[in-house]
Design a protein around this motif. Structure first.
Motif, PDB file in Angstrom:
ATOM      1  N   GLN A  47      83.131   2.520  41.813  1.00 50.57           N
ATOM      2  CA  GLN A  47      82.925   2.010  40.458  1.00 50.57           C
ATOM      3  C   GLN A  47      83.949   2.688  39.555  1.00 50.57           C
ATOM      4  O   GLN A  47      83.932   3.900  39.384  1.00 50.57           O
ATOM      5  N   ASP A  49      84.805   1.749  36.139  1.00 49.20           N
ATOM      6  CA  ASP A  49      84.203   1.900  34.812  1.00 49.20           C
ATOM      7  C   ASP A  49      83.013   0.941  34.750  1.00 49.20           C
ATOM      8  O   ASP A  49      82.585   0.417  35.777  1.00 49.20           O
ATOM      9  N   THR A  51      82.620  -2.088  33.943  1.00 53.39           N
ATOM     10  CA  THR A  51      82.786  -3.484  34.367  1.00 53.39           C
ATOM     11  C   THR A  51      83.701  -3.672  35.569  1.00 53.39           C
ATOM     12  O   THR A  51      83.790  -4.767  36.101  1.00 53.39           O
ATOM     13  N   ARG A  52      84.401  -2.613  36.002  1.00 55.77           N
ATOM     14  CA  ARG A  52      85.383  -2.757  37.084  1.00 55.77           C
ATOM     15  C   ARG A  52      85.007  -1.909  38.286  1.00 55.77           C
ATOM     16  O   ARG A  52      84.643  -0.741  38.157  1.00 55.77           O
ATOM     17  N   GLU A  53      85.122  -2.528  39.476  1.00 58.22           N
ATOM     18  CA  GLU A  53      84.855  -1.823  40.732  1.00 58.22           C
ATOM     19  C   GLU A  53      85.870  -2.257  41.781  1.00 58.22           C
ATOM     20  O   GLU A  53      86.487  -3.312  41.667  1.00 58.22           O
ATOM     21  N   GLU A  91      89.587  -5.936  43.768  1.00 59.89           N
ATOM     22  CA  GLU A  91      89.227  -5.458  42.438  1.00 59.89           C
ATOM     23  C   GLU A  91      88.304  -6.502  41.823  1.00 59.89           C
ATOM     24  O   GLU A  91      88.623  -7.695  41.830  1.00 59.89           O
ATOM     25  N   MET A  93      86.043  -7.478  38.321  1.00 58.64           N
ATOM     26  CA  MET A  93      85.707  -7.255  36.912  1.00 58.64           C
ATOM     27  C   MET A  93      84.509  -8.139  36.616  1.00 58.64           C
ATOM     28  O   MET A  93      84.563  -9.354  36.899  1.00 58.64           O
ATOM     29  N   ASP A  94      83.458  -7.549  36.068  1.00 58.65           N
ATOM     30  CA  ASP A  94      82.236  -8.302  35.775  1.00 58.65           C
ATOM     31  C   ASP A  94      81.772  -9.085  36.996  1.00 58.65           C
ATOM     32  O   ASP A  94      81.415 -10.271  36.909  1.00 58.65           O
ATOM     33  N   THR A  98      89.285 -10.135  40.816  1.00 59.88           N
ATOM     34  CA  THR A  98      90.434 -10.338  39.933  1.00 59.88           C
ATOM     35  C   THR A  98      91.758 -10.106  40.658  1.00 59.88           C
ATOM     36  O   THR A  98      92.770 -10.674  40.274  1.00 59.88           O
TER      37      THR A  98
END
Length: 155
Positions: A47, A49, A51-53, A91, A93-94, A98
């Motif tokens: 993880q 942040d 919203t990004r993993e 990657e 996002m939400d 992405t």
């Protein structure tokens, strides 16, 4: 026939390499749930942040064994055993893909990134609308076989 084997293997490797290149674009937008369905659970999840993993899948990595050949035009071929390893990293996002990246000893002589194909094959097929073959849930009874269970009304 034996002379055709290296060419067939090279053709398969080239197709796998092309499929991996296709994954870089066709998997963008895929949901985390769909990624889990087609690729399984990742070997590593980070993880970054709120919203990004990053999800990483590993392919290969065993010891190399078997017959290794170096042929003119085709190059080196490993006919059995491990041909390298790949880390496919997604990657999100939400909860949506992405970017897709590949690292490791992932290149074959005639096909860059081909070792990564098993990690993404089912996902690329799903993104392109190809449905996997569904397993049979039940087989019809054999002719003359006795049925078990309750009889239908009037039976």
């Amino acid at each position: 026939m034996l002379l055709a084997l290296p060419l067939l293997l090279a053709a398969c490797a080239v197709e796998d390499g092309q499929r991996v290149q296709e994954a870089r674009g066709s998997l963008v937008g895929m949901s985390r749930a769909d990624l889990y369905l087609c690729a399984g659970f990742p070997s590593k999840r980070e993880q970054i942040d709120a919203t990004r993993e990053m999800l990483t899948y590993e392919v290969g990595g065993g010891n190399s064994s078997g017959l290794n050949l170096t042929l003119p035009v085709v190059g080196a071929l490993n006919l059995t055993g491990s041909a390298g390893y790949c880390r496919a990293t997604f990657e999100l996002m939400d909860s949506r893909v992405t970017r897709v990246g590949f690292s490791g000893d992932k290149d074959l002589a005639v096909a860059p990134d081909a070792v990564c194909a098993p990690a993404i094959r089912a996902c690329v097929d799903a993104a392109n609308g190809v449905q996997p073959l569904a397993p049979a849930t039940s087989l019809p009874p054999r002719e003359g076989a006795a049925l078990s269970g309750p009889l239908p009304p009037g039976g």
